[in-house]
Design a protein around this motif. Structure first.
Motif, mmCIF file in Angstrom:
data_model
loop_
_atom_site.group_PDB
_atom_site.id
_atom_site.type_symbol
_atom_site.label_atom_id
_atom_site.label_comp_id
_atom_site.label_asym_id
_atom_site.label_seq_id
_atom_site.Cartn_x
_atom_site.Cartn_y
_atom_site.Cartn_z
ATOM 1 N N SER A 50 0.822 -1.214 0.000
ATOM 2 C CA SER A 50 0.000 0.000 0.000
ATOM 3 C C SER A 50 0.851 1.256 0.000
ATOM 4 N N ALA A 51 2.138 1.131 0.389
ATOM 5 C CA ALA A 51 3.033 2.289 0.413
ATOM 6 C C ALA A 51 3.706 2.538 -0.925
ATOM 7 N N VAL A 52 3.552 1.605 -1.876
ATOM 8 C CA VAL A 52 4.198 1.740 -3.183
ATOM 9 C C VAL A 52 3.401 2.703 -4.058
ATOM 10 N N ARG A 53 4.105 3.680 -4.634
ATOM 11 C CA ARG A 53 3.454 4.673 -5.491
ATOM 12 C C ARG A 53 3.771 4.475 -6.973
ATOM 13 N N ASP A 54 4.887 3.855 -7.277
ATOM 14 C CA ASP A 54 5.227 3.626 -8.681
ATOM 15 C C ASP A 54 6.373 2.626 -8.759
ATOM 16 N N VAL A 55 6.507 1.978 -9.906
ATOM 17 C CA VAL A 55 7.600 1.038 -10.169
ATOM 18 C C VAL A 55 8.097 1.301 -11.592
ATOM 19 N N LYS A 56 9.386 1.570 -11.733
ATOM 20 C CA LYS A 56 9.958 1.854 -13.046
ATOM 21 C C LYS A 56 11.242 1.057 -13.235
ATOM 22 N N GLN A 57 11.589 0.810 -14.497
ATOM 23 C CA GLN A 57 12.808 0.071 -14.818
ATOM 24 C C GLN A 57 13.648 0.827 -15.830
ATOM 25 N N ASN A 58 14.953 0.855 -15.590
ATOM 26 C CA ASN A 58 15.905 1.394 -16.553
ATOM 27 C C ASN A 58 16.352 0.237 -17.446
ATOM 28 N N ARG A 59 15.871 0.210 -18.675
ATOM 29 C CA ARG A 59 16.136 -0.928 -19.571
ATOM 30 C C ARG A 59 17.442 -0.791 -20.318
ATOM 31 N N TRP A 60 18.130 0.341 -20.186
ATOM 32 C CA TRP A 60 19.292 0.608 -21.013
ATOM 33 C C TRP A 60 20.608 0.360 -20.298
ATOM 34 N N LEU A 61 20.562 0.140 -18.987
ATOM 35 C CA LEU A 61 21.758 -0.282 -18.268
ATOM 36 C C LEU A 61 21.851 -1.801 -18.310
ATOM 37 N N ASN A 62 23.054 -2.321 -18.238
ATOM 38 C CA ASN A 62 23.272 -3.762 -18.343
ATOM 39 C C ASN A 62 22.536 -4.537 -17.258
ATOM 40 N N ILE A 63 22.481 -3.991 -16.051
ATOM 41 C CA ILE A 63 21.843 -4.714 -14.942
ATOM 42 C C ILE A 63 20.332 -4.494 -14.908
ATOM 43 N N ARG A 64 19.783 -3.642 -15.771
ATOM 44 C CA ARG A 64 18.349 -3.381 -15.887
ATOM 45 C C ARG A 64 17.711 -3.117 -14.522
ATOM 46 N N PRO A 65 18.189 -2.124 -13.780
ATOM 47 C CA PRO A 65 17.684 -1.899 -12.418
ATOM 48 C C PRO A 65 16.217 -1.482 -12.387
ATOM 49 N N ILE A 66 15.518 -1.933 -11.369
ATOM 50 C CA ILE A 66 14.117 -1.590 -11.143
ATOM 51 C C ILE A 66 14.040 -0.738 -9.873
ATOM 52 N N THR A 67 13.339 0.382 -9.945
ATOM 53 C CA THR A 67 13.202 1.276 -8.792
ATOM 54 C C THR A 67 11.756 1.296 -8.340
ATOM 55 N N ILE A 68 11.557 1.060 -7.032
ATOM 56 C CA ILE A 68 10.236 1.111 -6.412
ATOM 57 C C ILE A 68 10.144 2.417 -5.631
#
Length: 280
Positions: free
Chosen positions: A218-236
């Motif tokens: 319920s505290a999560v407001r958005d989830v995005k991913q950087n697809r252009w870095l090798n490790i493809r990090p996801i930020t919550i």
């Protein structure tokens, strides 16, 4: 039978093999299998196949061969064996810390955790972050930044010479300096802040390998991913500031993906659990 230098190298090599055995088969997870609560995210993860465990066993063999090579490859310094030993120890210690982390729920979410516990809805925790997170967060910066930096400093001090005892040019010095600065900044920006993230159907478990906190969906407001870095990090992104700030970035499990420009399925699944998307 061996001189003192060779004996030291053999001991260091055996120690490195022991550390890797602990890391891969002792402190590490007993096995990996497809995530049942996150149906799509792990289906094609290379970390779920049986070959992953065979590769781990091969690592032990490679470390042993490397240790023997350092021990009998020549006289002189034992630096190669020392680096192998220290690197292996760091990896094993990191796996130990991962196993020791326990969840602490921020006070503002305590009521939601209590409600979830009473309703019996706490489920099996599923790893969302890659098993390589510790390596990218701690080992890569610790090896690359001082390693490339020491080479750059050596170059600037004219301690390296080319053919005919020629000194490196000023252009080469500045190129190495620039690569070191930019590379170090990129590694720190993309890797140093990585978190280990697990989840059940009620909440996230976010860890920096020293402590772990629980954050309800319920505290999560958005989830995005950087697809252009090798490790493809996801930020919550969170609506409130937690002990780790208003966001948590993790490295997802490596997947077999032909359409690399598309976000990983775990992004949409997290959004669904957070109520940001309709049920899939």
């Amino acid at each position: 039978m061996f001189d003192d230098s060779t004996t030291i190298k053999i001991v260091l090599a055996l120690g490195a093999v022991g550390f890797w055995a602990l890391f891969l088969f002792g402190f590490g997870p007993r096995r990996r299998r497809p995530d049942l609560s996150f149906s799509g995210s792990d289906k094609w993860s290379t970390e779920n196949f049986g070959v992953w465990w065979m590769a781990r066993a091969l690592v032990i063999l490679v470390i042993a061969v490397a240790g023997v090579g350092f021990a009998f490859g020549g006289k002189g310094s034992s630096q190669g064996s020392q680096v192998l030993f220290i690197f292996s120890g760091v990896m094993a210690f990191g796996a130990y810390l991962r196993g020791k982390s326990s969840c602490e729920l921020p006070a503002r979410f305590e009521g939601e955790r209590h409600e979830a516990t009473e309703t019996g809805s706490l489920m099996r925790k599923s790893d969302l972050s890659s098993a390589w997170t510790f390596f990218y967060k701690f080992v890569l910066p610790a090896l690359w930044i001082p390693g490339f930096g020491s080479g750059t400093v050596t170059l600037w001090l004219d301690a390296l010479h080319g053919r005919n005892d020629a000194l490196p040019s000023s252009a080469m010095k500045f190129v190495f300096l620039g690569v070191w600065i930019v590379g170090s900044a990129l590694i720190l920006w993309s890797c140093a802040g990585l978190k280990r993230v697990r989840a059940d159907e009620q909440q996230l478990f976010v860890s920096n390998y020293l402590r772990e906190i629980c954050i309800p969906f319920s505290a999560v407001r958005d989830v995005k991913q950087n697809r252009w870095l090798n490790i493809r990090p996801i930020t919550i992104y969170f609506g409130d500031v937690t002990e780790f700030g208003d966001r948590a970035t993790f490295m997802p499990k490596r997947r077999i993906a032909v359409r690399f420009w598309r976000v990983d399925p775990v992004v949409d699944e997290l959004k669904q659990l957070a109520g940001l998307l309709p049920d899939l």
